[in-house]
Design an enzyme around this catalytic site. Structure first.
Site, PDB file in Angstrom:
ATOM      1  N   LYS A  47      -2.448  -5.395   0.035  1.00 55.89           N
ATOM      2  CA  LYS A  47      -2.847  -5.968   1.296  1.00 55.89           C
ATOM      3  C   LYS A  47      -4.241  -5.497   1.687  1.00 55.89           C
ATOM      4  O   LYS A  47      -4.898  -6.108   2.519  1.00 55.89           O
ATOM      5  CB  LYS A  47      -1.877  -5.566   2.405  1.00 55.89           C
ATOM      6  CG  LYS A  47      -0.457  -6.041   2.193  1.00 55.89           C
ATOM      7  CD  LYS A  47       0.460  -5.492   3.280  1.00 55.89           C
ATOM      8  CE  LYS A  47       1.903  -5.836   2.947  1.00 55.89           C
ATOM      9  NZ  LYS A  47       2.836  -5.084   3.766  1.00 55.89           N
ATOM     10  N   GLY A  48      -4.670  -4.401   1.105  1.00 59.62           N
ATOM     11  CA  GLY A  48      -5.886  -3.732   1.544  1.00 59.62           C
ATOM     12  C   GLY A  48      -7.157  -4.529   1.460  1.00 59.62           C
ATOM     13  O   GLY A  48      -8.078  -4.325   2.245  1.00 59.62           O
ATOM     14  N   GLU A 103     -10.981  -5.478  -4.660  1.00 58.76           N
ATOM     15  CA  GLU A 103     -10.151  -4.330  -4.283  1.00 58.76           C
ATOM     16  C   GLU A 103     -10.800  -3.593  -3.122  1.00 58.76           C
ATOM     17  O   GLU A 103     -12.030  -3.598  -2.990  1.00 58.76           O
ATOM     18  CB  GLU A 103     -10.001  -3.411  -5.494  1.00 58.76           C
ATOM     19  CG  GLU A 103      -9.131  -2.196  -5.289  1.00 58.76           C
ATOM     20  CD  GLU A 103      -7.675  -2.480  -4.994  1.00 58.76           C
ATOM     21  OE1 GLU A 103      -7.397  -3.004  -3.895  1.00 58.76           O
ATOM     22  OE2 GLU A 103      -6.820  -2.169  -5.823  1.00 58.76           O
ATOM     23  N   ASP A 104      -9.984  -2.985  -2.272  1.00 55.42           N
ATOM     24  CA  ASP A 104     -10.527  -2.235  -1.154  1.00 55.42           C
ATOM     25  C   ASP A 104     -11.117  -0.902  -1.594  1.00 55.42           C
ATOM     26  O   ASP A 104     -12.204  -0.532  -1.183  1.00 55.42           O
ATOM     27  CB  ASP A 104      -9.484  -2.045  -0.044  1.00 55.42           C
ATOM     28  CG  ASP A 104      -8.189  -1.403  -0.526  1.00 55.42           C
ATOM     29  OD1 ASP A 104      -8.030  -1.161  -1.740  1.00 55.42           O
ATOM     30  OD2 ASP A 104      -7.310  -1.155   0.328  1.00 55.42           O
ATOM     31  N   ASP A 107      -9.759   4.394  -6.536  1.00 56.46           N
ATOM     32  CA  ASP A 107      -9.454   5.810  -6.369  1.00 56.46           C
ATOM     33  C   ASP A 107      -9.089   6.385  -7.734  1.00 56.46           C
ATOM     34  O   ASP A 107      -9.962   6.578  -8.569  1.00 56.46           O
ATOM     35  CB  ASP A 107      -8.298   5.921  -5.357  1.00 56.46           C
ATOM     36  CG  ASP A 107      -8.121   7.301  -4.772  1.00 56.46           C
ATOM     37  OD1 ASP A 107      -8.342   8.285  -5.496  1.00 56.46           O
ATOM     38  OD2 ASP A 107      -7.737   7.412  -3.608  1.00 56.46           O
ATOM     39  N   LYS A 135     -14.209   6.162  -5.197  1.00 60.19           N
ATOM     40  CA  LYS A 135     -14.057   7.623  -5.166  1.00 60.19           C
ATOM     41  C   LYS A 135     -14.022   8.098  -6.622  1.00 60.19           C
ATOM     42  O   LYS A 135     -12.957   8.403  -7.160  1.00 60.19           O
ATOM     43  CB  LYS A 135     -12.730   8.021  -4.501  1.00 60.19           C
ATOM     44  CG  LYS A 135     -12.706   8.047  -3.027  1.00 60.19           C
ATOM     45  CD  LYS A 135     -11.381   8.661  -2.563  1.00 60.19           C
ATOM     46  CE  LYS A 135     -11.165   8.448  -1.096  1.00 60.19           C
ATOM     47  NZ  LYS A 135      -9.858   8.975  -0.655  1.00 60.19           N
ATOM     48  N   PHE A 156      -9.148  11.114   3.112  1.00 53.65           N
ATOM     49  CA  PHE A 156      -8.261   9.969   3.299  1.00 53.65           C
ATOM     50  C   PHE A 156      -8.856   9.063   4.363  1.00 53.65           C
ATOM     51  O   PHE A 156      -8.921   9.429   5.536  1.00 53.65           O
ATOM     52  CB  PHE A 156      -6.847  10.409   3.678  1.00 53.65           C
ATOM     53  CG  PHE A 156      -5.850   9.318   3.439  1.00 53.65           C
ATOM     54  CD1 PHE A 156      -5.298   9.126   2.191  1.00 53.65           C
ATOM     55  CD2 PHE A 156      -5.498   8.447   4.453  1.00 53.65           C
ATOM     56  CE1 PHE A 156      -4.394   8.093   1.958  1.00 53.65           C
ATOM     57  CE2 PHE A 156      -4.601   7.417   4.238  1.00 53.65           C
ATOM     58  CZ  PHE A 156      -4.050   7.239   2.979  1.00 53.65           C
ATOM     59  N   ARG A 169      -5.078  -0.604   9.419  1.00 49.14           N
ATOM     60  CA  ARG A 169      -5.828  -1.651   8.716  1.00 49.14           C
ATOM     61  C   ARG A 169      -6.763  -2.410   9.660  1.00 49.14           C
ATOM     62  O   ARG A 169      -7.802  -2.893   9.249  1.00 49.14           O
ATOM     63  CB  ARG A 169      -4.881  -2.661   8.073  1.00 49.14           C
ATOM     64  CG  ARG A 169      -4.049  -2.138   6.942  1.00 49.14           C
ATOM     65  CD  ARG A 169      -3.278  -3.285   6.275  1.00 49.14           C
ATOM     66  NE  ARG A 169      -2.220  -2.816   5.410  1.00 49.14           N
ATOM     67  CZ  ARG A 169      -2.381  -2.424   4.156  1.00 49.14           C
ATOM     68  NH1 ARG A 169      -3.566  -2.431   3.627  1.00 49.14           N
ATOM     69  NH2 ARG A 169      -1.348  -2.022   3.444  1.00 49.14           N
TER      70      ARG A 169
END
Length: 186
Positions: A47-48, A103-104, A107, A135, A156, A169
């Site tokens: 959902k990001g 993609e958001d 990581d 990241k 975070f 969000r």
């Protein structure tokens, strides 16, 4: 516990709403230039990526189609479980198409590595990855994005589509979440 006022859970604003807009516009121009004369299929990872993808596709001055995949590897924690589950697959055949996975945040890279492998087997013409945030110090899988909005520190972060336990969000900026919000939930 998420407070009634989400802003109370934010330690600091890392990237403002105005900075996000500039990042998205820059990525849109770069993709427009790189894909001149081509039709591109943007694949949002739910959902990001929803907020980012909506803004990005408006910043791309080309014909483009969209599709979505929903995958999970985090649950309600702050660390990837390493197990990736496809909750919603693509609606369209991607064979012979130029695709960009949206993609958001990149990581550990485990989820995107898995998605890229699955999509590669479907024989698209090309696959590129566009991530709003990267990241690199957290990377565990051998994967890099082709388009990166911004590098972010190993904190975070939430907002602009990024969540913790499905909250935050809708914040219009990127904020660092206070450890007290999640430290007892992992």
């Amino acid at each position: 516990m998420v407070s009634q006022k989400m802003n109370d859970d934010i330690k600091k604003i890392l990237i403002s709403e105005e900075e996000l807009k500039a990042i998205v516009e820059k990525l849109g121009k770069q993709i427009t230039e790189d894909y001149k004369g081509k039709n591109v299929l943007l694949i949002g990872i739910l959902k990001g990526s929803v907020i980012f993808m909506a803004d990005l596709m408006r910043a791309i001055d080309l014909p483009c189609n969209i599709d979505f995949m929903a995958v999970s590897s985090y649950g309600n924690g702050t660390e990837s479980s390493g197990r990736v589950k496809i909750n919603k697959d693509l609606d369209n055949d991607i064979q012979g198409k130029d695709i960009i996975i949206i993609e958001d945040i990149l990581d550990s890279g485990k989820t995107l590595y898995y998605i890229r492998d699955i999509l590669s087997a479907r024989k698209p013409n090309s696959i590129k990855i566009c991530t709003l945030f990267d990241k690199p110090e957290r990377r565990e899988a051998d994967i890099k994005a082709d388009y990166i909005g911004s590098l972010v520190p190993n904190e975070f972060i939430v907002g602009y589509g990024l969540d913790y336990a499905e909250y935050y969000r809708n914040l219009p900026f990127i904020g660092v979440l206070k450890e007290s919000v999640y430290e007892n939930n992992n």
